[in-house]
Write a protein that holds these residues in place. Structure first.
Motif, PDB file in Angstrom:
ATOM      1  N   UNK A   1     -11.924  -2.732  -2.610  1.00 33.97           N
ATOM      2  CA  UNK A   1     -11.653  -3.007  -4.028  1.00 33.97           C
ATOM      3  C   UNK A   1     -10.411  -3.893  -4.162  1.00 33.97           C
ATOM      4  N   UNK A   2     -10.318  -4.658  -5.245  1.00 34.47           N
ATOM      5  CA  UNK A   2      -9.144  -5.530  -5.423  1.00 34.47           C
ATOM      6  C   UNK A   2      -7.855  -4.726  -5.527  1.00 34.47           C
ATOM      7  N   UNK A   3      -6.796  -5.318  -4.993  1.00 32.05           N
ATOM      8  CA  UNK A   3      -5.504  -4.651  -4.898  1.00 32.05           C
ATOM      9  C   UNK A   3      -4.512  -5.452  -5.727  1.00 32.05           C
ATOM     10  N   UNK A   4      -3.889  -4.808  -6.708  1.00 36.66           N
ATOM     11  CA  UNK A   4      -2.938  -5.515  -7.554  1.00 36.66           C
ATOM     12  C   UNK A   4      -1.522  -5.021  -7.305  1.00 36.66           C
ATOM     13  N   UNK A   5      -0.563  -5.848  -7.659  1.00 38.88           N
ATOM     14  CA  UNK A   5       0.848  -5.488  -7.511  1.00 38.88           C
ATOM     15  C   UNK A   5       1.265  -4.596  -8.676  1.00 38.88           C
ATOM     16  N   UNK A   6       2.067  -3.568  -8.371  1.00 40.71           N
ATOM     17  CA  UNK A   6       2.649  -2.778  -9.446  1.00 40.71           C
ATOM     18  C   UNK A   6       2.165  -1.354  -9.490  1.00 40.71           C
ATOM     19  N   UNK A   7       2.506  -0.641 -10.545  1.00 43.81           N
ATOM     20  CA  UNK A   7       2.194   0.762 -10.816  1.00 43.81           C
ATOM     21  C   UNK A   7       2.840   1.713  -9.807  1.00 43.81           C
ATOM     22  N   UNK A   8       2.582   1.497  -8.504  1.00 42.21           N
ATOM     23  CA  UNK A   8       3.143   2.398  -7.496  1.00 42.21           C
ATOM     24  C   UNK A   8       4.497   1.865  -7.049  1.00 42.21           C
ATOM     25  N   UNK A   9       5.356   2.816  -6.691  1.00 40.68           N
ATOM     26  CA  UNK A   9       6.694   2.453  -6.256  1.00 40.68           C
ATOM     27  C   UNK A   9       6.976   3.145  -4.923  1.00 40.68           C
ATOM     28  N   UNK A  10       7.399   2.362  -3.948  1.00 37.00           N
ATOM     29  CA  UNK A  10       7.768   2.897  -2.634  1.00 37.00           C
ATOM     30  C   UNK A  10       9.280   2.828  -2.502  1.00 37.00           C
TER      31      UNK A  10
ATOM     32  N   UNK B   1      -7.058   7.171 -11.314  1.00 33.22           N
ATOM     33  CA  UNK B   1      -8.260   7.895 -11.727  1.00 33.22           C
ATOM     34  C   UNK B   1      -9.334   6.924 -12.218  1.00 33.22           C
ATOM     35  N   UNK B   2      -8.915   5.797 -12.803  1.00 36.30           N
ATOM     36  CA  UNK B   2      -9.899   4.808 -13.279  1.00 36.30           C
ATOM     37  C   UNK B   2     -10.470   3.957 -12.139  1.00 36.30           C
ATOM     38  N   UNK B   3     -10.071   4.244 -10.886  1.00 34.51           N
ATOM     39  CA  UNK B   3     -10.644   3.535  -9.741  1.00 34.51           C
ATOM     40  C   UNK B   3      -9.897   2.274  -9.337  1.00 34.51           C
ATOM     41  N   UNK B   4      -8.858   1.907 -10.056  1.00 37.87           N
ATOM     42  CA  UNK B   4      -8.098   0.704  -9.692  1.00 37.87           C
ATOM     43  C   UNK B   4      -7.115   1.016  -8.569  1.00 37.87           C
ATOM     44  N   UNK B   5      -6.767  -0.023  -7.803  1.00 39.03           N
ATOM     45  CA  UNK B   5      -5.836   0.131  -6.682  1.00 39.03           C
ATOM     46  C   UNK B   5      -4.619  -0.757  -6.900  1.00 39.03           C
ATOM     47  N   UNK B   6      -3.445  -0.216  -6.584  1.00 37.92           N
ATOM     48  CA  UNK B   6      -2.183  -0.920  -6.802  1.00 37.92           C
ATOM     49  C   UNK B   6      -1.332  -0.790  -5.555  1.00 37.92           C
ATOM     50  N   UNK B   7      -0.511  -1.811  -5.298  1.00 37.11           N
ATOM     51  CA  UNK B   7       0.299  -1.759  -4.087  1.00 37.11           C
ATOM     52  C   UNK B   7       1.743  -2.136  -4.358  1.00 37.11           C
ATOM     53  N   UNK B   8       2.608  -1.690  -3.438  1.00 41.84           N
ATOM     54  CA  UNK B   8       4.011  -2.094  -3.425  1.00 41.84           C
ATOM     55  C   UNK B   8       4.392  -2.286  -1.961  1.00 41.84           C
ATOM     56  N   UNK B   9       4.902  -3.478  -1.631  1.00 42.67           N
ATOM     57  CA  UNK B   9       5.304  -3.773  -0.252  1.00 42.67           C
ATOM     58  C   UNK B   9       6.814  -3.822  -0.162  1.00 42.67           C
ATOM     59  N   UNK B  10       7.364  -3.231   0.887  1.00 47.08           N
ATOM     60  CA  UNK B  10       8.812  -3.240   1.092  1.00 47.08           C
ATOM     61  C   UNK B  10       9.090  -3.632   2.535  1.00 47.08           C
TER      62      UNK B  10
ATOM     63  N   UNK C   1       6.341  -2.220   4.965  1.00 42.96           N
ATOM     64  CA  UNK C   1       5.596  -1.011   4.619  1.00 42.96           C
ATOM     65  C   UNK C   1       4.783  -1.297   3.367  1.00 42.96           C
ATOM     66  N   UNK C   2       3.586  -0.723   3.309  1.00 47.27           N
ATOM     67  CA  UNK C   2       2.721  -0.937   2.153  1.00 47.27           C
ATOM     68  C   UNK C   2       2.316   0.409   1.576  1.00 47.27           C
ATOM     69  N   UNK C   3       2.627   0.630   0.309  1.00 47.93           N
ATOM     70  CA  UNK C   3       2.175   1.826  -0.402  1.00 47.93           C
ATOM     71  C   UNK C   3       1.040   1.408  -1.326  1.00 47.93           C
ATOM     72  N   UNK C   4      -0.042   2.209  -1.326  1.00 44.99           N
ATOM     73  CA  UNK C   4      -1.202   1.891  -2.162  1.00 44.99           C
ATOM     74  C   UNK C   4      -1.549   3.131  -2.986  1.00 44.99           C
ATOM     75  N   UNK C   5      -1.797   2.939  -4.277  1.00 43.55           N
ATOM     76  CA  UNK C   5      -2.215   4.029  -5.156  1.00 43.55           C
ATOM     77  C   UNK C   5      -3.625   3.791  -5.641  1.00 43.55           C
TER      78      UNK C   5
END
Lengths: 106, 147
Positions: free
Chosen positions: B38-47, B125-134, B118-122
């Motif tokens: 699934x597509x991965x967008x920047x934001x929402x999750x914080x590492x 519940x709506x099925x979207x995926x979000x990432x934060x890279x540090x 490091x990559x954090x992915x969330x």
């Protein structure tokens, strides 16, 4: 037997969000290291941890070799009523350990 | 400060710990196994992790939702995962939040074999995926692999 520490407040208000901290004694041997004689050390990992409050899921974790020895977890629990919080760790070589704590609502 | 014994052992440890590490390709494969492509967008999750790590053997990391005002509701997130670029394997952990999770956050301690991303992915519940890279810099690597 492994030693584990589970820290939660003994009392909480209904619906209150409390901090849970869980720590278990475990080497989390990666399986990539060798001993002094050059023998590969077999992996010995905690693979899964589950935290439930009276059976209902709070947090479950799937752990890999990149988790540090003596795995530590901190997370939040919403306390719905009186009950028992239990954390179960499962891993290689039949490793299993459960730690429980009672929480009373006021 | 380093003591003398540590000074003597440090080069030996560096040799023993030389990692046959994960690559950006295996990292990408691990992330895709989590997202199902699934597509991965920047934001929402914080590492949250220190960007300069002195000891790679035990590094505190924290995953949380970067919602409005810094506190999203826990029912917005289903799972959070953490991946590394250059540890021997890319997977670190996957966490699933249940109905009694009080907040969308979890903290643990991890190993870092070397300086890396490091990559954090969330998964929401709506099925979207979000990432934060540090990006982190590690001065003493974790001994995750023998020579």
């Amino acid at each position: 037997m492994a030693r584990a520490i589970l820290t939660v407040p003994a009392k909480a208000r209904v619906g209150e969000v409390v901090e849970v901290r869980a720590l278990i004694q475990h080497p989390m041997e990666t399986g990539y290291r060798s001993d002094a004689a050059g023998q590969r050390l077999p992996s010995d990992l905690v693979r899964r941890v589950e935290c439930r409050f009276d059976g209902e899921l709070v947090l479950a974790g799937e752990l890999h070799a990149a988790i540090a020895a003596n795995p530590y977890l901190a997370f939040a629990l919403r306390v719905p009523h009186n009950g028992t919080l239990s954390v179960t760790w499962q891993g290689d070589r039949g490793f299993t350990h459960t730690e429980s704590a009672r929480i009373d609502v006021t | 400060m380093m003591r003398r014994r540590q000074l003597v052992l440090a080069p030996a440890a560096a040799l023993l710990c030389r990692p046959a590490h994960a690559t950006p390709a295996t990292l990408q494969a691990a992330i895709e196994a989590f997202t199902g492509g699934a597509p991965l967008r920047e934001g929402r999750i914080r590492l949250d992790v220190s960007t300069l790590v002195e000891n790679g053997n035990t590094v505190p990391v924290s995953l949380s939702l970067d919602g409005a005002g810094g506190s999203g509701t826990s029912d917005a997130v289903r799972r959070m995962a953490l991946f590394t670029e250059r540890n021997p394997r890319p997977d670190v952990a996957v966490f699933e939040f249940g109905p009694l999770a009080g907040a969308p956050r979890v903290a643990t301690r991890m190993r870092l074999a070397t300086s890396q991303t490091l990559v954090a992915v969330a998964q929401m519940v709506d099925g979207s995926f979000w990432q934060h890279r540090v990006q982190v810099i590690v001065t003493l690597a974790a001994c995750v692999e023998g020579g």
